[in-house]
Motif scaffolding. Structure first.
Motif, PDB file in Angstrom:
ATOM      1  N   THR A 252     -16.107 -14.213  18.828  1.00 58.07           N
ATOM      2  CA  THR A 252     -15.528 -13.033  19.450  1.00 58.07           C
ATOM      3  C   THR A 252     -15.628 -13.209  20.955  1.00 58.07           C
ATOM      4  O   THR A 252     -16.712 -13.490  21.464  1.00 58.07           O
ATOM      5  N   ALA A 253     -14.523 -13.045  21.644  1.00 58.66           N
ATOM      6  CA  ALA A 253     -14.570 -13.055  23.108  1.00 58.66           C
ATOM      7  C   ALA A 253     -15.091 -11.693  23.544  1.00 58.66           C
ATOM      8  O   ALA A 253     -14.658 -10.666  23.030  1.00 58.66           O
ATOM      9  N   TYR A 254     -16.056 -11.687  24.461  1.00 58.23           N
ATOM     10  CA  TYR A 254     -16.484 -10.388  24.976  1.00 58.23           C
ATOM     11  C   TYR A 254     -15.853 -10.170  26.336  1.00 58.23           C
ATOM     12  O   TYR A 254     -15.728 -11.075  27.154  1.00 58.23           O
ATOM     13  N   ALA A 255     -15.380  -8.946  26.531  1.00 59.81           N
ATOM     14  CA  ALA A 255     -14.669  -8.584  27.753  1.00 59.81           C
ATOM     15  C   ALA A 255     -15.624  -8.581  28.932  1.00 59.81           C
ATOM     16  O   ALA A 255     -16.849  -8.448  28.772  1.00 59.81           O
TER      17      ALA A 255
ATOM     18  N   TRP B 144     -20.121  -9.880  37.592  1.00 59.87           N
ATOM     19  CA  TRP B 144     -19.691  -9.727  36.205  1.00 59.87           C
ATOM     20  C   TRP B 144     -20.225 -10.856  35.318  1.00 59.87           C
ATOM     21  O   TRP B 144     -20.739 -11.857  35.808  1.00 59.87           O
ATOM     22  N   THR B 145     -20.060 -10.640  33.998  1.00 56.07           N
ATOM     23  CA  THR B 145     -20.282 -11.677  32.987  1.00 56.07           C
ATOM     24  C   THR B 145     -19.146 -11.594  31.983  1.00 56.07           C
ATOM     25  O   THR B 145     -18.624 -10.502  31.711  1.00 56.07           O
ATOM     26  N   GLN B 146     -18.740 -12.728  31.429  1.00 55.53           N
ATOM     27  CA  GLN B 146     -17.748 -12.766  30.357  1.00 55.53           C
ATOM     28  C   GLN B 146     -17.918 -14.067  29.593  1.00 55.53           C
ATOM     29  O   GLN B 146     -18.451 -15.036  30.119  1.00 55.53           O
TER      30      GLN B 146
ATOM     31  N   ALA C  53     -24.918  -7.259  12.586  1.00 53.88           N
ATOM     32  CA  ALA C  53     -23.714  -6.462  12.348  1.00 53.88           C
ATOM     33  C   ALA C  53     -22.982  -6.217  13.662  1.00 53.88           C
ATOM     34  O   ALA C  53     -21.766  -6.042  13.683  1.00 53.88           O
ATOM     35  N   SER C  54     -23.742  -6.195  14.772  1.00 55.04           N
ATOM     36  CA  SER C  54     -23.127  -6.000  16.084  1.00 55.04           C
ATOM     37  C   SER C  54     -23.989  -6.638  17.172  1.00 55.04           C
ATOM     38  O   SER C  54     -25.160  -6.934  16.956  1.00 55.04           O
ATOM     39  N   VAL C  55     -23.371  -6.826  18.334  1.00 54.36           N
ATOM     40  CA  VAL C  55     -24.026  -7.437  19.500  1.00 54.36           C
ATOM     41  C   VAL C  55     -23.604  -6.663  20.738  1.00 54.36           C
ATOM     42  O   VAL C  55     -22.444  -6.278  20.871  1.00 54.36           O
ATOM     43  N   ARG C  56     -24.557  -6.437  21.643  1.00 57.89           N
ATOM     44  CA  ARG C  56     -24.258  -5.893  22.975  1.00 57.89           C
ATOM     45  C   ARG C  56     -24.583  -6.974  23.991  1.00 57.89           C
ATOM     46  O   ARG C  56     -25.632  -7.606  23.921  1.00 57.89           O
ATOM     47  N   VAL C  57     -23.709  -7.157  24.962  1.00 57.29           N
ATOM     48  CA  VAL C  57     -23.910  -8.136  26.031  1.00 57.29           C
ATOM     49  C   VAL C  57     -24.107  -7.369  27.327  1.00 57.29           C
ATOM     50  O   VAL C  57     -23.371  -6.423  27.617  1.00 57.29           O
TER      51      VAL C  57
ATOM     52  N   CYS D  93     -24.287  -2.725  30.120  1.00 53.67           N
ATOM     53  CA  CYS D  93     -24.098  -3.404  28.835  1.00 53.67           C
ATOM     54  C   CYS D  93     -22.735  -3.044  28.248  1.00 53.67           C
ATOM     55  O   CYS D  93     -22.223  -1.943  28.473  1.00 53.67           O
ATOM     56  N   SER D  94     -22.190  -3.953  27.485  1.00 50.58           N
ATOM     57  CA  SER D  94     -20.916  -3.727  26.802  1.00 50.58           C
ATOM     58  C   SER D  94     -21.110  -2.746  25.656  1.00 50.58           C
ATOM     59  O   SER D  94     -22.235  -2.539  25.191  1.00 50.58           O
ATOM     60  N   PRO D  95     -20.036  -2.156  25.178  1.00 49.85           N
ATOM     61  CA  PRO D  95     -20.126  -1.444  23.903  1.00 49.85           C
ATOM     62  C   PRO D  95     -20.471  -2.473  22.823  1.00 49.85           C
ATOM     63  O   PRO D  95     -20.284  -3.678  23.055  1.00 49.85           O
TER      64      PRO D  95
END
Length: 145
Positions: free
Chosen positions: A35-38, A46-48, A122-126, A138-140
């Motif tokens: 999954t690409a994270y925005a 920033w980070t991506q 099940a999910s990841v926050r960056v 942090c990202s959603p």
């Protein structure tokens, strides 16, 4: 008679060896989903990157940017958290100290975040962190594909 027996035995051994070395139909390996994270941005920093979902961990890799090298508070690192399906935190980890961006844009090495439950995260926050490892933003949550 011995010649025919030896030839028959040799044929059986060769056939068995050939059959054992062939994978079963449909047993091909598949790539792990990514999954690409925005972009997670604070001001001009920033980070991506991308998240690779494994069975009991995730790997995060990408790029982060810092516009100032005035001290640790201005440097940038990337951090991630894994969660189970009920929203309980499973693990956390971040980019390596050697990958810290201070007044530059820097690619960071892949780092693993544990998710040691059946099926993995099940999910990841960056998160974009400063050089003192304080989460700035942090990202959603990104859901497992």
């Amino acid at each position: 008679m011995q010649t025919r027996l030896a030839a028959a035995l040799g044929t059986v051994v060769l056939t068995a060896g050939t059959l054992l070395g062939v994978p079963a139909a449909g047993a091909q390996t598949s790539a792990y989903p990514t999954t690409a994270y925005a972009r997670v941005a604070v001001g001009n920093t920033w980070t991506q990157g991308t998240i690779t979902w494994y069975n009991r961990s995730v790997a995060v890799v990408g790029t982060h940017k810092s516009v100032s090298a005035a001290g640790p508070a201005y440097c940038r690192r990337t951090w991630a958290y894994t969660y189970d399906s009920a929203g309980a935190k499973l693990g956390s980890a971040g980019s390596y100290a050697s990958d810290t961006a201070c007044g530059t844009t820097k690619d960071f090495s892949s780092f693993d975040v544990l998710a040691d439950v059946p099926g993995g995260a099940a999910s990841v926050r960056v998160c974009l962190d400063d050089g003192n490892l304080q989460d700035l933003l942090c990202s959603p949550p990104y859901r497992r594909p």
